[in-house]
Design an enzyme around this catalytic site. Structure first.
Site, mmCIF file in Angstrom:
data_model
loop_
_atom_site.group_PDB
_atom_site.id
_atom_site.type_symbol
_atom_site.label_atom_id
_atom_site.label_comp_id
_atom_site.label_asym_id
_atom_site.label_seq_id
_atom_site.Cartn_x
_atom_site.Cartn_y
_atom_site.Cartn_z
ATOM 1 N N LYS A 235 -9.846 52.131 36.581
ATOM 2 C CA LYS A 235 -10.134 51.199 35.479
ATOM 3 C C LYS A 235 -10.763 49.950 36.095
ATOM 4 O O LYS A 235 -10.147 49.274 36.909
ATOM 5 C CB LYS A 235 -8.839 50.831 34.735
ATOM 6 C CG LYS A 235 -9.008 49.659 33.751
ATOM 7 C CD LYS A 235 -7.724 49.362 32.965
ATOM 8 C CE LYS A 235 -7.849 48.070 32.146
ATOM 9 N NZ LYS A 235 -6.635 47.708 31.400
ATOM 10 N N ASP A 240 -10.749 41.040 31.163
ATOM 11 C CA ASP A 240 -10.127 41.510 29.924
ATOM 12 C C ASP A 240 -9.634 40.303 29.133
ATOM 13 O O ASP A 240 -8.537 39.796 29.362
ATOM 14 C CB ASP A 240 -8.961 42.467 30.253
ATOM 15 C CG ASP A 240 -8.291 42.995 28.986
ATOM 16 O OD1 ASP A 240 -8.858 42.814 27.884
ATOM 17 O OD2 ASP A 240 -7.202 43.600 29.112
ATOM 18 N N LYS A 247 -6.315 37.769 23.765
ATOM 19 C CA LYS A 247 -5.069 37.455 24.471
ATOM 20 C C LYS A 247 -4.725 35.980 24.281
ATOM 21 O O LYS A 247 -5.635 35.150 24.225
ATOM 22 C CB LYS A 247 -5.242 37.725 25.976
ATOM 23 C CG LYS A 247 -5.202 39.186 26.363
ATOM 24 C CD LYS A 247 -5.288 39.353 27.865
ATOM 25 C CE LYS A 247 -5.376 40.804 28.270
ATOM 26 N NZ LYS A 247 -4.164 41.582 27.997
ATOM 27 N N ASP A 258 -8.007 42.878 36.221
ATOM 28 C CA ASP A 258 -7.970 44.106 35.432
ATOM 29 C C ASP A 258 -8.936 45.171 35.975
ATOM 30 O O ASP A 258 -9.031 46.257 35.430
ATOM 31 C CB ASP A 258 -8.269 43.784 33.959
ATOM 32 C CG ASP A 258 -7.511 44.699 33.010
ATOM 33 O OD1 ASP A 258 -6.520 45.311 33.444
ATOM 34 O OD2 ASP A 258 -7.933 44.821 31.846
ATOM 35 N N ASP A 317 -7.296 45.053 22.676
ATOM 36 C CA ASP A 317 -6.757 44.729 24.003
ATOM 37 C C ASP A 317 -6.218 45.979 24.709
ATOM 38 O O ASP A 317 -5.914 45.934 25.896
ATOM 39 C CB ASP A 317 -5.653 43.661 23.854
ATOM 40 C CG ASP A 317 -5.323 42.987 25.178
ATOM 41 O OD1 ASP A 317 -6.092 43.183 26.138
ATOM 42 O OD2 ASP A 317 -4.306 42.269 25.239
ATOM 43 N N GLU A 319 -7.873 48.361 25.769
ATOM 44 C CA GLU A 319 -9.240 48.812 26.048
ATOM 45 C C GLU A 319 -9.336 49.720 27.271
ATOM 46 O O GLU A 319 -10.235 50.547 27.366
ATOM 47 C CB GLU A 319 -10.153 47.580 26.236
ATOM 48 C CG GLU A 319 -10.150 46.945 27.632
ATOM 49 C CD GLU A 319 -8.781 46.456 28.102
ATOM 50 O OE1 GLU A 319 -7.950 46.111 27.252
ATOM 51 O OE2 GLU A 319 -8.547 46.435 29.322
ATOM 52 N N ARG A 321 -7.514 52.210 28.262
ATOM 53 C CA ARG A 321 -7.376 53.637 27.953
ATOM 54 C C ARG A 321 -8.639 54.192 27.300
ATOM 55 O O ARG A 321 -8.940 55.375 27.435
ATOM 56 C CB ARG A 321 -6.122 53.858 27.089
ATOM 57 C CG ARG A 321 -6.166 53.191 25.746
ATOM 58 C CD ARG A 321 -4.796 53.130 25.082
ATOM 59 N NE ARG A 321 -3.952 52.080 25.656
ATOM 60 C CZ ARG A 321 -2.689 51.840 25.302
ATOM 61 N NH1 ARG A 321 -2.114 52.585 24.375
ATOM 62 N NH2 ARG A 321 -2.002 50.869 25.871
HETATM 63 N N1 BES Z 1 -5.037 44.769 31.150
HETATM 64 C C1 BES Z 1 -3.996 44.811 30.220
HETATM 65 C C2 BES Z 1 -2.640 45.182 30.845
HETATM 66 C C3 BES Z 1 -2.065 44.173 31.822
HETATM 67 C C4 BES Z 1 -1.188 43.213 31.374
HETATM 68 C C5 BES Z 1 -2.372 44.225 33.155
HETATM 69 C C6 BES Z 1 -0.662 42.290 32.250
HETATM 70 C C7 BES Z 1 -1.826 43.324 34.031
HETATM 71 C C8 BES Z 1 -0.973 42.362 33.580
HETATM 72 C C9 BES Z 1 -4.280 45.838 29.150
HETATM 73 O O1 BES Z 1 -5.598 46.023 28.837
HETATM 74 C C10 BES Z 1 -3.595 45.369 27.907
HETATM 75 O O2 BES Z 1 -3.894 44.319 27.440
HETATM 76 N N2 BES Z 1 -2.659 46.162 27.407
HETATM 77 C C11 BES Z 1 -1.899 45.828 26.264
HETATM 78 C C12 BES Z 1 -1.756 47.084 25.439
HETATM 79 C C13 BES Z 1 -1.245 46.846 24.064
HETATM 80 C C14 BES Z 1 -2.236 46.024 23.260
HETATM 81 C C15 BES Z 1 -1.018 48.169 23.399
HETATM 82 C C16 BES Z 1 -0.557 45.276 26.708
HETATM 83 O O3 BES Z 1 -0.014 45.733 27.715
HETATM 84 O O4 BES Z 1 -0.056 44.371 26.062
HETATM 85 ZN ZN ZN Z 2 -6.942 45.673 30.398
HETATM 86 ZN ZN ZN Z 3 -6.361 44.666 27.420
#
Ligand code: BES
Ligand code: ZN
Ligand code: ZN
Length: 470
Positions: A235, A240, A247, A258, A317, A319, A321
């Site tokens: 990834k 992000d 966010k 990210d 967010d 994204e 996946r």
């Molecule tokens: N890049 C983030 C996950 C992340 C969070 C990595 C903190 C490192 C530190 C990912 O894209 C994300 O935002 N995931 C969301 C998913 C949710 C919206 C289903 C998350 O983990 O809150």
């Molecule tokens: Zn991300």
């Molecule tokens: Zn994200």
């Protein structure tokens, strides 16, 4: 800093200071025990005592196992870097510990000062390990392998630490091209025109509001008669912001990291090519920036992914996946691999489940998970399995499309993200694939173990170790 491994012939080497590692039991037998006792040194783990007039630095270790040695070496190098000593030596009598010493020095001594106007300068220039046993040839092999893996880890850290203004999808592709050139890898880059032809609509949707074109990068290391074929998928969100599901300010900070999955994948293929392993390795990276704007993809959109599966977007967010759905599908069509591993900073939920230090491992093959667990404990990285189950699949069902990019329940978020990826793994590859969620382990704002502030290079050491065993 130059590190070397010397044998008998140069054992009388003169350096500014000598490092001595002692367990509490060894301390009792040490000739300097009286003076050390006076100084209050009890050889507890990670304690140090300089004997400047004796030109010695005593380092306490709980035991002589690799984890304790690695940790104590980190403490020692940080202390040495604050002194004016230019050269240091230490005696090693167990060649299986060489990698722990190397990692301690290289990873523990790592600094990233690209954006500082005054660069950190240390006096220390030469580190000499002295190995007096007869099997010096085997020891030097351990030593050079350890240096390759530690350097690849630092290479990964450097890219993770690069800011999004400098490292965006096109500049990531450029960096991959340079790595390919330097390490004689094959390199194919797909820009947005090619991504459209490939029907990578999920990648394109995530990157649409960015001023930088999304890229799919494919590097190949191909030795003459490879024993196995491995696909690594990373990834590569160079930033992000969360997209329209923006966010909160505080969570956006650090999101340059990210891309750490993609950076790990580049670090691993670099290590494999320098170790000259007898396996064919493919690195696939989806380099994309998730931004906002009038043309951004939206919650409520339905995307037709490369595989043909439709995805309901309920949160922009989630994204990573989406990007991985297309990259995984592309990778499976391009290469018939024996093993497929993806690395992704995929979910905050993984950190909630396992803590910040541990990589989450997901997949169907218990055997493969076991091998990874063994490799990671040998390599000094923390991994733990997060088990799939069929009930959690219900949480990513969609009423209007084939699958939804967000769970309808707030529980098991790391696993439901893994199950989302699983939906894009073809039947014949289910047992060959593992997903590594490095959201917690890839980046740190406080030092721990061999990690200093910033990118940790998570994944590079345990995957290099695993690949060495094939
Ligand atoms: N890049 C983030 C996950 C992340 C969070 C990595 C903190 C490192 C530190 C990912 O894209 C994300 O935002 N995931 C969301 C998913 C949710 C919206 C289903 C998350 O983990 O809150
Ligand atoms: Zn991300
Ligand atoms: Zn994200």
């Amino acid at each position: 800093m130059n590190i070397e491994l010397l044998n008998k012939s140069n054992s009388d080497l003169k350096t500014d200071i000598t490092l001595v590692f002692l367990t509490p039991t060894q301390l009792k037998k040490n000739s300097k025990k009286t003076i050390l006792k006076k100084a209050g040194f009890e050889a507890t783990q990670d304690s140090l005592c300089f004997l400047h007039d004796k030109e010695m630095l005593m380092c306490g270790v709980a035991s002589n196992n690799a984890d304790d040695i690695r940790s104590a070496t980190c403490v020692a190098i940080k202390a040495l870097n604050k002194t004016k000593y230019k050269s240091v030596k230490l005696l090693i009598d167990d060649k299986s510990l060489i990698f722990a010493f190397v990692e301690g020095f290289v990873l523990g001594g790592y600094t990233y000062d690209n954006y500082k106007s005054k660069k950190s300068k240390t006096a220390l220039q030469q580190v000499s390990f002295i190995y007096l046993n007869d099997d010096y040839k085997l020891a030097i092999k351990n030593f050079s392998d350890a240096i390759i893996v530690a350097d690849a880890t630092c290479f990964t850290r450097d890219i993770v630490n690069t800011i999004p203004e400098d490292l965006n999808p096109p500049s990531f592709a450029k960096l991959a091209k340079k790595l390919a050139k330097d390490n004689s890898l094959m390199c194919e880059i797909l820009g947005e025109k090619e991504l459209k032809k490939e029907k990578c609509n999920a990648i394109l949707a995530v990157g649409r509001a960015s001023r930088h074109d999304s890229q799919l990068i494919h590097l190949t290391y191909k030795p003459k008669n490879p024993k196995k074929i491995i696909s690594l998928i990373g990834k590569g969100l160079t930033y992000d912001s969360g997209g329209l599901s923006l966010k909160p300010g505080a969570s956006m900070v650090t999101m340059k990291m990210d891309k750490a999955g993609a950076c790990a994948v580049l670090g691993i293929i670099k290590a494999v090519s320098e170790l000259k392993l007898d396996i064919e390795v493919h690195a696939f990276v989806g380099a994309v920036e998730n931004m906002i704007g009038g043309n951004a993809y939206k919650p409520d959109d339905v995307l037709v992914s490369r595989s043909g599966k439709t995805i309901e977007v309920r949160n922009t967010d989630a994204e990573g996946r989406l990007v991985l759905a297309d990259v995984l599908d592309f990778a499976q069509d391009k290469v018939n691999a024996n093993y497929m591993f993806d690395f992704a900073t995929l979910t905050g939920a993984c950190m909630v489940a396992l803590g910040q230090y541990t990589t989450g491992v997901m997949g169907h093959s218990t055997r493969l998970k076991h091998s990874i667990s063994k490799a990671s404990s040998n390599a000094g990285e923390l991994t733990a399995s997060l088990p799939f189950n069929k009930h959690l699949n219900k949480q990513i069902k969609s009423e209007i499309a084939d699958i939804c990019n967000m769970s309808n329940k707030p529980y098991g978020g790391a696993i439901t993200a893994g199950l989302f990826l699983d939906a894009f793994i073809k039947k014949q590859n289910k047992q060959k694939w593992l997903h590594f969620d490095i959201a917690g382990s890839a980046y740190t704002e406080s030092p721990w173990d061999v990690n200093v502030y910033g990118g940790t290079g998570a994944g590079v050491r345990f995957m290099s170790e695993f690949l060495k065993t094939l």
